[in-house]
Design a protein around this motif. Structure first.
Motif, PDB file in Angstrom:
ATOM      1  N   SER A 251     -15.394 -10.801 -15.169  1.00  0.00           N
ATOM      2  CA  SER A 251     -15.693 -10.023 -16.367  1.00  0.00           C
ATOM      3  C   SER A 251     -17.064  -9.386 -16.235  1.00  0.00           C
ATOM      4  O   SER A 251     -17.960  -9.958 -15.617  1.00  0.00           O
ATOM      5  CB  SER A 251     -15.684 -10.923 -17.614  1.00  0.00           C
ATOM      6  OG  SER A 251     -14.418 -11.515 -17.817  1.00  0.00           O
ATOM      7  N   CYS A 252     -17.205  -8.228 -16.814  1.00  0.00           N
ATOM      8  CA  CYS A 252     -18.490  -7.531 -16.829  1.00  0.00           C
ATOM      9  C   CYS A 252     -18.741  -7.057 -18.251  1.00  0.00           C
ATOM     10  O   CYS A 252     -18.066  -6.148 -18.734  1.00  0.00           O
ATOM     11  CB  CYS A 252     -18.472  -6.365 -15.861  1.00  0.00           C
ATOM     12  SG  CYS A 252     -19.937  -5.304 -15.966  1.00  0.00           S
ATOM     13  N   ALA A 253     -19.689  -7.682 -18.911  1.00  0.00           N
ATOM     14  CA  ALA A 253     -20.060  -7.282 -20.260  1.00  0.00           C
ATOM     15  C   ALA A 253     -21.112  -6.185 -20.158  1.00  0.00           C
ATOM     16  O   ALA A 253     -22.177  -6.388 -19.571  1.00  0.00           O
ATOM     17  CB  ALA A 253     -20.595  -8.469 -21.029  1.00  0.00           C
ATOM     18  N   ALA A 254     -20.801  -5.034 -20.701  1.00  0.00           N
ATOM     19  CA  ALA A 254     -21.689  -3.877 -20.599  1.00  0.00           C
ATOM     20  C   ALA A 254     -22.375  -3.615 -21.933  1.00  0.00           C
ATOM     21  O   ALA A 254     -21.901  -4.033 -22.988  1.00  0.00           O
ATOM     22  CB  ALA A 254     -20.892  -2.646 -20.176  1.00  0.00           C
ATOM     23  N   SER A 255     -23.462  -2.902 -21.856  1.00  0.00           N
ATOM     24  CA  SER A 255     -24.137  -2.518 -23.095  1.00  0.00           C
ATOM     25  C   SER A 255     -23.280  -1.526 -23.870  1.00  0.00           C
ATOM     26  O   SER A 255     -22.489  -0.774 -23.278  1.00  0.00           O
ATOM     27  CB  SER A 255     -25.497  -1.887 -22.784  1.00  0.00           C
ATOM     28  OG  SER A 255     -25.316  -0.642 -22.131  1.00  0.00           O
ATOM     29  N   GLN A 256     -23.433  -1.529 -25.166  1.00  0.00           N
ATOM     30  CA  GLN A 256     -22.654  -0.603 -25.989  1.00  0.00           C
ATOM     31  C   GLN A 256     -22.944   0.839 -25.596  1.00  0.00           C
ATOM     32  O   GLN A 256     -22.058   1.699 -25.623  1.00  0.00           O
ATOM     33  CB  GLN A 256     -22.973  -0.830 -27.458  1.00  0.00           C
ATOM     34  CG  GLN A 256     -22.135   0.020 -28.406  1.00  0.00           C
ATOM     35  CD  GLN A 256     -22.420  -0.285 -29.865  1.00  0.00           C
ATOM     36  OE1 GLN A 256     -23.221  -1.143 -30.199  1.00  0.00           O
ATOM     37  NE2 GLN A 256     -21.742   0.432 -30.754  1.00  0.00           N
ATOM     38  N   ARG A 257     -24.184   1.092 -25.187  1.00  0.00           N
ATOM     39  CA  ARG A 257     -24.570   2.444 -24.804  1.00  0.00           C
ATOM     40  C   ARG A 257     -23.703   2.962 -23.671  1.00  0.00           C
ATOM     41  O   ARG A 257     -23.228   4.101 -23.698  1.00  0.00           O
ATOM     42  CB  ARG A 257     -26.042   2.461 -24.394  1.00  0.00           C
ATOM     43  CG  ARG A 257     -26.535   3.813 -23.863  1.00  0.00           C
ATOM     44  CD  ARG A 257     -26.403   4.918 -24.868  1.00  0.00           C
ATOM     45  NE  ARG A 257     -26.973   6.175 -24.387  1.00  0.00           N
ATOM     46  CZ  ARG A 257     -26.762   7.354 -24.949  1.00  0.00           C
ATOM     47  NH1 ARG A 257     -25.980   7.452 -26.014  1.00  0.00           N
ATOM     48  NH2 ARG A 257     -27.318   8.448 -24.457  1.00  0.00           N
TER      49      ARG A 257
ATOM     50  N   SER B 126     -19.529 -12.251 -14.888  1.00  0.00           N
ATOM     51  CA  SER B 126     -19.187 -13.674 -14.941  1.00  0.00           C
ATOM     52  C   SER B 126     -17.794 -13.856 -14.361  1.00  0.00           C
ATOM     53  O   SER B 126     -17.058 -12.874 -14.164  1.00  0.00           O
ATOM     54  CB  SER B 126     -19.237 -14.192 -16.388  1.00  0.00           C
ATOM     55  OG  SER B 126     -18.297 -13.507 -17.192  1.00  0.00           O
ATOM     56  N   GLY B 127     -17.444 -15.096 -14.070  1.00  0.00           N
ATOM     57  CA  GLY B 127     -16.097 -15.399 -13.634  1.00  0.00           C
ATOM     58  C   GLY B 127     -15.946 -15.723 -12.161  1.00  0.00           C
ATOM     59  O   GLY B 127     -14.855 -16.074 -11.714  1.00  0.00           O
ATOM     60  N   GLY B 128     -17.012 -15.591 -11.405  1.00  0.00           N
ATOM     61  CA  GLY B 128     -16.919 -15.932  -9.998  1.00  0.00           C
ATOM     62  C   GLY B 128     -16.784 -17.430  -9.801  1.00  0.00           C
ATOM     63  O   GLY B 128     -16.924 -18.224 -10.739  1.00  0.00           O
ATOM     64  N   GLY B 129     -16.507 -17.827  -8.568  1.00  0.00           N
ATOM     65  CA  GLY B 129     -16.373 -19.238  -8.276  1.00  0.00           C
ATOM     66  C   GLY B 129     -15.681 -19.478  -6.964  1.00  0.00           C
ATOM     67  O   GLY B 129     -15.531 -18.561  -6.144  1.00  0.00           O
ATOM     68  N   LEU B 130     -15.258 -20.704  -6.776  1.00  0.00           N
ATOM     69  CA  LEU B 130     -14.571 -21.118  -5.558  1.00  0.00           C
ATOM     70  C   LEU B 130     -13.081 -21.233  -5.842  1.00  0.00           C
ATOM     71  O   LEU B 130     -12.667 -21.856  -6.824  1.00  0.00           O
ATOM     72  CB  LEU B 130     -15.117 -22.466  -5.081  1.00  0.00           C
ATOM     73  CG  LEU B 130     -14.389 -23.145  -3.927  1.00  0.00           C
ATOM     74  CD1 LEU B 130     -14.499 -22.301  -2.660  1.00  0.00           C
ATOM     75  CD2 LEU B 130     -14.958 -24.529  -3.698  1.00  0.00           C
ATOM     76  N   VAL B 131     -12.285 -20.645  -4.973  1.00  0.00           N
ATOM     77  CA  VAL B 131     -10.837 -20.687  -5.133  1.00  0.00           C
ATOM     78  C   VAL B 131     -10.201 -20.813  -3.763  1.00  0.00           C
ATOM     79  O   VAL B 131     -10.764 -20.340  -2.770  1.00  0.00           O
ATOM     80  CB  VAL B 131     -10.335 -19.426  -5.884  1.00  0.00           C
ATOM     81  CG1 VAL B 131     -10.606 -18.163  -5.081  1.00  0.00           C
ATOM     82  CG2 VAL B 131      -8.873 -19.540  -6.249  1.00  0.00           C
ATOM     83  N   GLN B 132      -9.042 -21.431  -3.722  1.00  0.00           N
ATOM     84  CA  GLN B 132      -8.319 -21.528  -2.462  1.00  0.00           C
ATOM     85  C   GLN B 132      -7.613 -20.218  -2.158  1.00  0.00           C
ATOM     86  O   GLN B 132      -7.265 -19.449  -3.078  1.00  0.00           O
ATOM     87  CB  GLN B 132      -7.299 -22.653  -2.529  1.00  0.00           C
ATOM     88  CG  GLN B 132      -7.897 -24.047  -2.478  1.00  0.00           C
ATOM     89  CD  GLN B 132      -6.832 -25.124  -2.335  1.00  0.00           C
ATOM     90  OE1 GLN B 132      -5.706 -24.948  -2.803  1.00  0.00           O
ATOM     91  NE2 GLN B 132      -7.194 -26.225  -1.706  1.00  0.00           N
ATOM     92  N   ALA B 133      -7.392 -19.961  -0.896  1.00  0.00           N
ATOM     93  CA  ALA B 133      -6.640 -18.773  -0.497  1.00  0.00           C
ATOM     94  C   ALA B 133      -5.289 -18.779  -1.215  1.00  0.00           C
ATOM     95  O   ALA B 133      -4.629 -19.815  -1.317  1.00  0.00           O
ATOM     96  CB  ALA B 133      -6.449 -18.753   1.014  1.00  0.00           C
TER      97      ALA B 133
END
Length: 120
Positions: free
Chosen positions: A21-27, A7-14
């Motif tokens: 963010s990357c939510a991973a499994s507990q494993r 998550s966290g992607g989007g449009l941003v100016q230069a």
């Protein structure tokens, strides 16, 4: 449980910033998987952006050194990519990746990707 969710992607100016963010499994975190961020722009090969081991050792592509920071919160099973001073050439789909070989079992998981667009 889905292994990896970005998550966290989007449009941003230069020149702007984003934090992925990357939510991973507990494993994956329990086996101390190495976590990485890759990106793929249209018509280009997927490339490694940054990686971090379970004990915090990091590695960066030359093109992002000094601008991007990878980190992990083992208590939250989450990996972050702080991206500053973004350039149009940073635009791509960013993928989270987890890898680990444990007792002959290879873990090789990819997230679904999150789009980063940088306007000039």
């Amino acid at each position: 449980q889905v292994p990896l969710v970005e998550s966290g992607g989007g449009l941003v100016q230069a020149g702007g910033s984003l934090r992925l963010s990357c939510a991973a499994s507990q494993r994956l975190f329990s086996i101390n998987a190495e976590m990485s961020w890759y990106r793929q722009a249209p018509g280009k090969l997927r490339e490694l952006v940054a990686s971090i081991t379970s004990n915090g050792n990091t590695n960066y592509a030359d093109s992002v050194k000094g601008r991007f920071t990878i980190s992990r919160d083992n208590a939250k099973n989450t990996v972050y990519l702080q991206m500053n001073s973004l350039k149009p050439e940073d635009a791509a789909v960013y993928y989270c990746h987890a890898s680990k070989t444990l007792f002959g079992t290879m873990y090789d998981n990819w997230g679904q990707g999150t789009q980063v667009t940088v306007s000039s």
